[in-house]
Design an enzyme around this catalytic site. Structure first.
Site, PDB file in Angstrom:
ATOM      1  N   ARG A  59      27.931  67.154   3.636  1.00 31.02           N
ATOM      2  CA  ARG A  59      28.878  65.819   3.446  1.00 31.02           C
ATOM      3  C   ARG A  59      30.379  66.362   3.452  1.00 31.02           C
ATOM      4  O   ARG A  59      31.178  65.294   3.739  1.00 31.02           O
ATOM      5  CB  ARG A  59      28.190  64.857   2.505  1.00 31.02           C
ATOM      6  N   TYR A 113      41.622  42.561  13.573  1.00 28.50           N
ATOM      7  CA  TYR A 113      40.172  42.810  14.275  1.00 28.50           C
ATOM      8  C   TYR A 113      39.139  41.870  13.484  1.00 28.50           C
ATOM      9  O   TYR A 113      39.207  42.012  12.184  1.00 28.50           O
ATOM     10  CB  TYR A 113      40.022  44.470  14.147  1.00 28.50           C
ATOM     11  N   ASP A 185      46.066  49.168  10.659  1.00 28.36           N
ATOM     12  CA  ASP A 185      45.083  49.345  11.698  1.00 28.36           C
ATOM     13  C   ASP A 185      45.986  49.886  12.919  1.00 28.36           C
ATOM     14  O   ASP A 185      46.683  49.067  13.665  1.00 28.36           O
ATOM     15  CB  ASP A 185      44.077  48.429  11.935  1.00 28.36           C
ATOM     16  N   LYS A 210      38.422  54.856  20.134  1.00 24.54           N
ATOM     17  CA  LYS A 210      39.082  54.281  21.324  1.00 24.54           C
ATOM     18  C   LYS A 210      39.979  55.242  21.838  1.00 24.54           C
ATOM     19  O   LYS A 210      39.246  56.251  22.620  1.00 24.54           O
ATOM     20  CB  LYS A 210      40.147  53.149  20.933  1.00 24.54           C
TER      21      LYS A 210
HETATM   22  C1  LIG Z   1      37.434  48.891  18.053  1.00 23.50           C
HETATM   23  C2  LIG Z   1      38.320  48.715  16.530  1.00 23.50           C
HETATM   24  C3  LIG Z   1      37.961  48.801  15.530  1.00 23.50           C
HETATM   25  C4  LIG Z   1      36.673  49.349  14.999  1.00 23.50           C
HETATM   26  O1  LIG Z   1      36.427  50.632  15.483  1.00 23.50           O
HETATM   27  P1  LIG Z   1      34.839  50.931  15.717  1.00 23.50           P
HETATM   28  O2  LIG Z   1      34.877  52.389  15.907  1.00 23.50           O
HETATM   29  O3  LIG Z   1      34.307  50.412  17.051  1.00 23.50           O
HETATM   30  O4  LIG Z   1      33.919  50.677  14.424  1.00 23.50           O
HETATM   31  C5  LIG Z   1      39.024  48.777  14.376  1.00 23.50           C
HETATM   32  N1  LIG Z   1      40.080  48.054  14.593  1.00 23.50           N
HETATM   33  C6  LIG Z   1      40.499  47.874  15.984  1.00 23.50           C
HETATM   34  C7  LIG Z   1      41.865  47.533  16.392  1.00 23.50           C
HETATM   35  C8  LIG Z   1      39.623  48.119  16.829  1.00 23.50           C
HETATM   36  O5  LIG Z   1      40.050  47.781  18.218  1.00 23.50           O
END
Ligand SMILES: *Cc1c(COP(=O)(O)O)cnc(C)c1O
Length: 389
Positions: A59, A113, A185, A210
């Site tokens: 972990r 988000y 974010d 992403k």
């Molecule tokens: C997709 C996304 C997330 C979450 O990511 P996941 O890996 O899909 O959980 C968080 N913030 C933004 C801006 C996103 O587009």
């Protein structure tokens, strides 16, 4: 280290996290899968520490995950450390749980988000944290919302779905003065296009799902923090028991090596498509941070080093059903959540659930521009718009 500081992003991406002790004679670290780590003696077992670079227990990571953590720290100027989480949403949750206590108030950007909002409105509320949503364009005016119980400010720039670009330096300057923690974010820009800590934030969160992964085949999140917050991040990761898996970290490391060249292509193609759409009579407005029609464009121009491939358009006339038919009629755009992969995507985008609505003038389509030829994407959009509404 001071020598490394002057290297360009593409150079840093090529070398980041590639310690010889982790890769051996290979270019890349192997996928090191582990639960148990074996020690030579009880004394060594008891002396081991769950930190990056130290074998301890699965972990706490292996060279594969350590390499990605170190690489993400190296590409974020001002960072002291990074921890991985099983998704971007998990990274957002962990970062907020790390800074908030019962009784605290959180200032959350209204364009966040949707799952981030959901966390605030459900779990955080149950644990005694109240959330106040603020206008993404508030800037230094955020000072008026800060009360005795305010602990942290969460930013997302540009905002999910509505794409307002925030005055991050102004908000962070107020936060610093008032002793608040700032979290951002930064998934849209990544540290390559927006060095978030350098712009004033304390904590930078990425959905590596992403652009870092970039190939629509991995779920992973990361939290990168200033040096003084590293112990707290380590502790949070440990008590939540959330880690990134070695296979996913390996895919993200592979993606990371081409991040600079992919982002450049995503960026120029998306701007080409967005500029073409801006001139189309059936498009009322293009929400692309690099175009003046996007709220907060001036902050993008001042603070960002480029644009990525995600933006939205407001259609002129028609309704939701006509918009959905337009999306269905596209050949080269997949229909599905997520973004940042090599393939273009289109989804309907209704920024519902906002507390401070800045309503769109028509039905909205969100486009993630992939690595295809922009002229082909434009031809596809042209045919679909022809039939609209
Ligand atoms: C997709 C996304 C997330 C979450 O990511 P996941 O890996 O899909 O959980 C968080 N913030 C933004 C801006 C996103 O587009």
């Amino acid at each position: 280290m001071s020598k490394k500081k002057n290297l360009g992003p593409a150079t840093r991406l090529a070398a980041a996290g590639r310690r010889a002790e982790w890769t051996g004679p290979l270019v890349n670290p192997a996928v090191s899968r582990a639960s148990t780590i074996l020690f030579d003696s009880v004394a060594e077992l008891q002396a081991a520490k769950p930190q990056i670079g130290n074998y301890y227990y699965g972990r706490a990571g292996t060279p594969t995950t350590w390499a990605l953590c170190e690489a993400l720290t190296e590409i974020e100027p001002g960072a002291g450390g990074t921890r991985l989480f099983p998704s971007g949403a998990a990274a957002v949750s962990a970062a907020l749980l790390m800074v908030l206590d019962a009784g605290d108030e959180l200032l959350m950007v209204d364009s966040a988000y949707a799952p981030t909002r959901m966390l605030c409105d459900t779990l955080l509320r149950r644990y005694g944290v109240t959330t106040r949503y603020y206008d993404p364009l508030i800037g230094a005016g955020i000072a008026d919302l800060i009360g005795d119980r305010t602990k942290a400010i969460f930013l997302e720039s540009p905002g999910s779905l509505s794409f307002e670009v925030q005055d991050v330096p102004a908000i962070c300057a107020v936060a610093r003065e008032r002793g608040l923690v700032t979290l951002i974010d930064n998934t849209w820009a990544t540290p390559l296009l927006f060095p978030a800590l350098e712009r004033g934030c304390d904590i930078s969160i990425l959905a590596c799902t992403k652009y870092i992964g970039g190939h629509s085949d991995v779920m992973l999140g990361s939290v990168t923090v200033r040096p003084e917050l590293v112990p707290k991040l380590e502790q949070t990761s440990r008590v939540l028991g959330q880690t990134g898996a070695p296979d996913d970290a390996w895919l993200a490391l592979r993606g990371l090596r081409t991040l600079d060249v992919r982002l450049r292509r995503h960026g120029t193609s998306a701007l080409t498509v967005a500029t073409w759409l801006a001139d189309h009579p059936k498009v009322a407005r293009v929400l692309h941070p690099a175009l003046p029609s996007c709220p907060g464009h001036e902050y993008w121009a001042r603070d960002f080093l480029g644009a990525s491939g995600l933006f939205a358009i407001e259609l002129r006339g028609g309704d939701g059903a006509a918009r959905d038919r337009l999306i269905d009629s596209l050949d080269l755009f997949g229909i599905g959540w997520s973004w940042g992969g090599f393939e273009s995507l289109a989804v309907p985008s209704d920024a519902t659930g906002r507390t401070l609505p800045r309503p769109p003038s028509g039905p909205v389509v969100r486009l993630s521009i992939g690595l295809e030829e922009p002229d082909d994407l434009i031809a596809d959009l042209e045919a679909a718009l022809e039939a609209y509404p």
